[in-house]
Design a protein around this motif. Structure first.
Motif, mmCIF file in Angstrom:
data_model
loop_
_atom_site.group_PDB
_atom_site.id
_atom_site.type_symbol
_atom_site.label_atom_id
_atom_site.label_comp_id
_atom_site.label_asym_id
_atom_site.label_seq_id
_atom_site.Cartn_x
_atom_site.Cartn_y
_atom_site.Cartn_z
ATOM 1 N N GLY A 47 48.485 22.842 19.136
ATOM 2 C CA GLY A 47 47.233 21.742 19.075
ATOM 3 C C GLY A 47 46.191 21.913 18.012
ATOM 4 O O GLY A 47 45.445 21.276 17.595
ATOM 5 N N ALA B 246 47.547 20.817 14.981
ATOM 6 C CA ALA B 246 47.288 19.175 15.044
ATOM 7 C C ALA B 246 45.876 18.854 14.674
ATOM 8 O O ALA B 246 45.644 17.938 13.790
ATOM 9 N N THR C 17 49.962 15.731 18.063
ATOM 10 C CA THR C 17 50.876 16.910 18.303
ATOM 11 C C THR C 17 52.290 16.598 18.304
ATOM 12 O O THR C 17 52.912 17.686 18.182
#
Length: 154
Positions: free
Chosen positions: A60, A63, A70
């Protein structure tokens, strides 16, 4: 009313031009490095983000920093893991959480150094006094923070 800190438009344009040129050259450096590592530029950039993190990082967070979804980052991590550059590990504090740990080998580390970016930077910085480097560092940190607020944290 103007203040002593108002910046003329031509100065902003000049610095913007420098930033765009630096960005383009940086992208080329990352492209060459990706090629040497057998990765796509996106995969190499995500590896770079993981390398700069302080220890293992979540997918995460990669990302968030990269701007990728994700789902896309999961694919990146799969490819990086398959290539031997990262591995998935359990978070020691929360076993439900999976972290990405960089396992970059010596060959990949030397590929990063062989591009000469660090040497070029050292050469450039050697032309400035410590006081001037302090100003350059303050400028760089301020630019990064301003862009982070407008792009990453927005």
């Amino acid at each position: 009313m103007t203040s002593e800190h108002d910046v003329p438009a031509d100065v902003v344009e000049r610095f913007g031009s420098y930033a765009r040129e630096t960005s383009a050259l940086t992208a080329r450096v990352h492209g060459r490095l990706a090629e040497r590592l057998g990765l796509s530029q996106t995969d190499e950039k995500c590896l770079d983000l993981a390398l700069r993190a302080e220890g293992p990082v979540t997918a995460g967070r990669i990302a968030e920093l990269s701007g990728l979804s994700t789902g896309a980052v999961t694919g990146v991590i799969d490819r990086l893991e398959h290539a031997g550059y990262v591995r998935r590990v359990r978070d020691p504090h929360d076993r439900r959480k999976v972290l990405v740990e960089v396992t970059l080998g010596e060959e990949a580390r030397s590929a990063r150094l062989s591009l000469g970016a660090q040497a070029a930077l050292a050469e450039v910085l050697s032309g400035f006094t410590p006081e001037e480097r302090d100003v350059l560092e303050r400028y760089s940190r301020t630019v990064i923070e301003a862009f982070r607020k407008r792009v990453v944290d927005a």
